[in-house]
Write an enzyme that holds these catalytic residues in place. Structure first.
Site, mmCIF file in Angstrom:
data_model
loop_
_atom_site.group_PDB
_atom_site.id
_atom_site.type_symbol
_atom_site.label_atom_id
_atom_site.label_comp_id
_atom_site.label_asym_id
_atom_site.label_seq_id
_atom_site.Cartn_x
_atom_site.Cartn_y
_atom_site.Cartn_z
ATOM 1 N NE ARG A 32 64.456 -30.848 6.889
ATOM 2 C CZ ARG A 32 64.319 -30.916 5.548
ATOM 3 N NH1 ARG A 32 63.502 -31.782 4.999
ATOM 4 N NH2 ARG A 32 65.026 -30.126 4.761
ATOM 5 C CD GLU A 176 71.523 -22.358 0.579
ATOM 6 O OE1 GLU A 176 70.706 -21.616 1.148
ATOM 7 O OE2 GLU A 176 71.625 -23.571 0.806
ATOM 8 C CE LYS A 218 73.375 -23.296 3.630
ATOM 9 N NZ LYS A 218 72.619 -23.209 4.870
ATOM 10 N N GLY A 261 72.545 -30.700 2.119
ATOM 11 C CA GLY A 261 71.871 -31.039 0.865
ATOM 12 C C GLY A 261 71.338 -32.448 0.703
ATOM 13 N N GLY A 262 71.209 -33.198 1.783
ATOM 14 C CA GLY A 262 70.717 -34.577 1.658
ATOM 15 C C GLY A 262 71.781 -35.606 2.026
ATOM 16 N NE ARG A 291 68.148 -31.476 4.020
ATOM 17 C CZ ARG A 291 68.097 -31.596 2.697
ATOM 18 N NH1 ARG A 291 67.487 -32.632 2.162
ATOM 19 N NH2 ARG A 291 68.650 -30.692 1.917
HETATM 20 P P1 13P Z 1 70.715 -28.567 4.438
HETATM 21 O O1 13P Z 1 72.040 -28.602 5.151
HETATM 22 O O2 13P Z 1 69.684 -29.454 5.057
HETATM 23 O O3 13P Z 1 70.860 -28.763 2.950
HETATM 24 O O4 13P Z 1 70.090 -27.118 4.647
HETATM 25 C C1 13P Z 1 70.872 -26.017 4.486
HETATM 26 C C2 13P Z 1 70.069 -24.889 4.000
HETATM 27 O O5 13P Z 1 70.068 -23.824 4.582
HETATM 28 C C3 13P Z 1 69.294 -25.044 2.758
HETATM 29 O O6 13P Z 1 68.852 -23.791 2.342
#
Ligand code: 13P
Length: 341
Positions: A32, A176, A218, A261-262, A291
């Site tokens: 990042r 997650e 998640k 997630g992108g 992100r």
């Molecule tokens: P993103 O929202 O950037 O996908 O990150 C969430 C996250 O915690 C990934 O493990």
């Protein structure tokens, strides 16, 4: 203990609020920072996280923050620990406790997540450091013949171990299982794979007799692969996501939080809004974006500390717009409405 877990889980998905994922591991934060030409030194990481955690007003929209091992031990420049700063502002500190993924032996293209060996000792320490919830991420790639049942089973069993240990330590686990956006698959394939994964995850959690009312899921939204030019509309994303969740997730869960997630920041907010417009009757449908909350903040900061205030305003804006999306009250016009935020 059960009541405490349930209360914390409910607070994390309180109406109008969501979670900031700021738990980037060393390689991820480096990626990042590379994008904005900033060196990933300990002080730069500390300074950047301080920007996020001290941004004025965000506590109205942010219920909790997921930290990384280094971050939970860091302090503001005045010497107050980040977890204390967050708690005092009404944002619950949490911690990523998995130790990242490794290649799954004999399973090309697949990964398993590690970190169970010393987990109970680490959980005790994290609780002392102020954490009240935890996160464990496993990932699945979509490709020819993958994910395999072996990979789904192995990661689900690990998630169940993680949940049992976290709940025993008095920490709310966030489970997650992320189905990655890489590839050219369509939205239907994403939904089918996510369904297959979630079914197995919940079988493992139920078999292990974990408390489903004291944990959060998640998950990725159902969306086409990054290389698929047929972009699903927010309505298609929301309908496919709700179909999958209704078929695979037990009603006892207090809430489901989405990763970005992108997806771009506006795209993620728009999709979350649509989800809450047409769903939300069974569980709170919230956000736990990394992100999609942070990209505009990093861009505004760009490693120049004179930009601290505009970076904090960028974070406030995304937090507020995602809060509106929690009620299905976001619309794109609000993006340009800087002065009214
Ligand atoms: P993103 O929202 O950037 O996908 O990150 C969430 C996250 O915690 C990934 O493990």
């Amino acid at each position: 203990m059960q009541d405490e877990l349930k209360n914390t889980a409910n607070q994390l998905v309180a109406p109008g609020k969501g979670i900031l994922a700021a738990d980037e591991s060393f390689p991820t934060i480096e990626k990042r920072f590379d994008k904005i030409g900033v060196e990933s030194s300990e002080e730069n990481r500390r300074y950047y996280r301080e920007i996020l955690f001290t941004a004025e007003g965000v506590e109205k929209f942010i219920s909790g923050v997921i930290l990384f091992d280094e971050t939970i031990r860091q302090k503001t420049k005045e010497g107050k620990s980040f977890s204390q700063v967050l708690s005092e502002r009404g944002m619950i500190p949490g911690i990523k406790v998995d130790k990242g993924k490794i290649d799954m032996p004999d399973h090309p293209g697949e990964k398993i997540t590690q970190g169970l060996e010393d987990l109970s000792d680490r959980l005790k320490e994290y609780r002392e450091l102020g954490a009240r919830f935890t996160k464990w991420r496993v990932v699945f790639s979509i490709g020819e013949g993958i994910p395999t049942d072996d990979c789904i089973n192995a990661n689900s069993e690990t998630l169940a171990d993680f949940v049992a240990l976290s709940q025993e330590a008095g920490l709310v686990p966030i489970v997650e299982p992320e189905v990655l956006m890489d590839g050219d698959h369509d939205i239907k394939r994403c939904r089918e794979v996510t369904y297959q994964v979630l079914k197995k995850v919940f079988v493992s959690l139920v078999d292990r007799k974990t408390d489903l009312s004291g944990l959060l899921l998640k998950i990725n939204m159902m969306i086409q692969g990054k290389d698929n030019p047929n972009k699903a509309t927010p309505k298609e994303v929301a309908e496919n996501t709700l179909k999958c969740l209704r078929e695979a997730v037990p009603p006892e869960l207090p809430g489901i939080v989405f990763l970005s997630g992108g997806q771009g920041p506006e795209e993620a907010t728009q999709n979350l809004n649509e989800l809450n417009m047409i769903g939300g009757e069974l569980w709170e449908l919230s956000f736990s974006f990394g992100r999609a909350l942070q990209a505009p903040v990093l861009e505004a900061w760009a490693g120049n500390n004179d930009n601290k205030e505009i970076a904090q305003k960028a974070f406030y804006k995304r937090a507020k717009l995602n809060s509106a999306a929690r009620f299905g009250k976001y619309n794109k016009k609000m993006e340009g409405d800087e002065n009214r935020l």
